[in-house]
Write a protein that holds these residues in place. Structure first.
Motif, PDB file in Angstrom:
ATOM      1  N   CYS A 198       0.852  -1.196   0.000  1.00 36.39           N
ATOM      2  CA  CYS A 198       0.000   0.000   0.000  1.00 36.39           C
ATOM      3  C   CYS A 198       0.888   1.246   0.000  1.00 36.39           C
ATOM      4  O   CYS A 198       0.840   2.087   0.881  1.00 36.39           O
ATOM      5  CB  CYS A 198      -0.935  -0.016   1.210  1.00 36.39           C
ATOM      6  SG  CYS A 198      -2.322   1.110   1.021  1.00 36.39           S
ATOM      7  N   CYS A 205      -2.534  -3.132  -5.346  1.00 39.24           N
ATOM      8  CA  CYS A 205      -3.804  -3.639  -4.814  1.00 39.24           C
ATOM      9  C   CYS A 205      -4.075  -5.066  -5.292  1.00 39.24           C
ATOM     10  O   CYS A 205      -4.757  -5.831  -4.614  1.00 39.24           O
ATOM     11  CB  CYS A 205      -4.949  -2.723  -5.221  1.00 39.24           C
ATOM     12  SG  CYS A 205      -4.695  -1.023  -4.680  1.00 39.24           S
ATOM     13  N   CYS A 208      -2.867  -7.326  -2.679  1.00 42.34           N
ATOM     14  CA  CYS A 208      -3.210  -6.956  -1.296  1.00 42.34           C
ATOM     15  C   CYS A 208      -4.179  -7.964  -0.662  1.00 42.34           C
ATOM     16  O   CYS A 208      -5.223  -8.275  -1.250  1.00 42.34           O
ATOM     17  CB  CYS A 208      -3.838  -5.557  -1.286  1.00 42.34           C
ATOM     18  SG  CYS A 208      -4.374  -5.066   0.367  1.00 42.34           S
ATOM     19  N   CYS A 214     -11.350  -3.241   0.859  1.00 44.69           N
ATOM     20  CA  CYS A 214     -10.832  -1.864   0.782  1.00 44.69           C
ATOM     21  C   CYS A 214     -11.865  -0.934   0.147  1.00 44.69           C
ATOM     22  O   CYS A 214     -12.216  -1.064  -1.024  1.00 44.69           O
ATOM     23  CB  CYS A 214      -9.544  -1.857  -0.035  1.00 44.69           C
ATOM     24  SG  CYS A 214      -8.838  -0.219  -0.172  1.00 44.69           S
TER      25      CYS A 214
HETATM   26  S1  SF4 Z   1      -6.400  -2.618  -1.736  1.00 43.24           S
HETATM   27 FE1  SF4 Z   1      -6.534  -0.835  -0.402  1.00 43.24          FE
HETATM   28  S2  SF4 Z   1      -5.313  -1.373   1.389  1.00 43.24           S
HETATM   29 FE2  SF4 Z   1      -4.775  -2.815  -0.214  1.00 43.24          FE
HETATM   30  S3  SF4 Z   1      -2.992  -1.931  -1.240  1.00 43.24           S
HETATM   31 FE3  SF4 Z   1      -4.789  -1.226  -2.355  1.00 43.24          FE
HETATM   32  S4  SF4 Z   1      -5.320   0.716  -1.424  1.00 43.24           S
HETATM   33 FE4  SF4 Z   1      -3.933  -0.310  -0.008  1.00 43.24          FE
END
Ligand code: SF4
Length: 353
Positions: A198, A205, A208, A214
């Motif tokens: 992040c 993402c 992630c 999110c």
């Molecule tokens: S999904 Fe949300 S929490 Fe995960 S890396 Fe992307 S912005 Fe960050």
């Protein structure tokens, strides 16, 4: 408005993030210890400094000051010397002051009570949370820059960085999300997510573990969160530095014991704007120094917070060995142990290259 979180949702966050952390966590030397002292030192160094830089400093610091008692016994000068090059020297002075307090109030043992930890000099809510959760697995929350970014995106927080509103919301979320068991892993996992996936720009993402939870990703607002705080305009500063070497020793000035870079050593320096046409003459006069060259020998650039510095170094010589405070001679062979300012190190390196 406060973010709503159901208990099942909280448990899912904890489970998914901690499982991801167990798979991908970087092998960092301070992650192999539960010694609160060693973890505290790593936390102090990691504030404002990159992990790759901290690793060597942390090892050397612990070899020299292996526990709070050894740090308390050291002279501040030696602590600053071990810190030299890491910048933000207040951190080193605070470490030393806190080690003295730990010796005096807690018999040299790092306390476990959050209240007592937060009463130590230089230890705020973040550091107390980090040390207590990682060393003792205490359910203490933390928020740093990485966590702020992760939370701002996960929960779509619109208040700008640095605002009271955002601070309140971030700490409230951290308190509600920290698990009763596994708090150390949870806190480190949050920071790891912010440090690796992040990222401020181009977050990954796709990799992630919390992507489906999110809110910013769902709303397409990842790139705009967190909202930046108003930037301070950068200030150009022009300095002239005097380099005097005699009989294998350099002439330094000790900075005042309070204020920026307190107690550090620097080459005699003057700000051109403040000095006007006199330039280096006031320093040279006070130290009985003659300037050898009217042209600068080297020029270096340096940045401190929003100050963009251009420093020109001149060589001088003096017939006087005994000089009044704040002047001090130090042997060239000991330069590596001295608490030199970052700019002074740069100038000395440039002179030798
Ligand atoms: S999904 Fe949300 S929490 Fe995960 S890396 Fe992307 S912005 Fe960050």
């Amino acid at each position: 408005m406060s973010t709503t979180l159901a208990s099942a949702e909280i448990r899912a966050f904890q489970r998914e993030l901690i499982a991801w952390f167990a798979r991908v966590k970087r092998d960092l030397p301070w992650r192999r210890t539960r010694d609160p002292y060693a973890i505290w030192i790593s936390e102090a160094m990691l504030q404002q400094t990159r992990v790759e830089t901290v690793i060597d400093y942390w090892r050397r610091f612990l070899a020299r000051f292996p526990n709070a008692a050894a740090l308390a016994d050291a002279r501040e000068e030696d602590v600053l010397g071990s810190w030299s090059g890491l910048g933000y020297y207040r951190r080193a002075r605070n470490l030393h002051a806190a080690a003295l307090a730990i010796r005096e109030r807690h018999g040299g043992v790092f306390p476990r009570d959050p209240e007592l930890v937060r009463e130590l000099p230089g230890i705020g809510r973040y550091t107390a949370g980090a040390v207590l959760s990682i060393a003792f697995d205490a359910p203490e929350p933390l928020v740093d820059g990485n966590v702020a970014r992760v939370f701002a995106r996960l929960f779509e927080l619109e208040a700008p960085l640095g605002s009271k509103e955002l601070e309140r919301e971030l700490w409230s979320l951290a308190e509600r999300l920290v698990p009763a068991r596994g708090a150390g892993d949870w806190n480190q996992a949050l920071m790891e997510l912010g440090a690796t996936l992040c990222a401020p720009k181009k977050p990954r993402c796709d990799a992630c573990p919390l992507a489906r939870r999110c809110r910013a990703l769902a709303a397409g607002s990842v790139e705009t969160l967190p909202r930046p705080k108003a930037r301070r305009a950068s200030v150009e500063v022009e300095l002239e530095v005097l380099c005097v070497e005699r009989d294998g020793a350099w002439l330094f000035v000790r900075r005042p014991s309070d204020g920026r870079m307190a107690g550090m050593l620097e080459l005699p320096t003057i700000e051109v704007a403040a000095a006007g046409r006199e330039r280096l003459h006031p320093i040279a006069h006070a130290a009985g120094v003659e300037l050898r060259a009217s042209e600068p020998l080297v020029q270096v650039r340096h940045t401190i917070t929003h100050h963009r510095i251009r420093a020109q170094a001149f060589v001088g010589r003096t017939a006087r060995r005994a000089l009044p405070e704040p002047y001090e001679w130090h042997a060239s062979s000991r330069l590596g142990e001295l608490p030199l300012t970052g700019l002074t190190k740069k100038v000395l390196r440039a002179l030798r290259s």
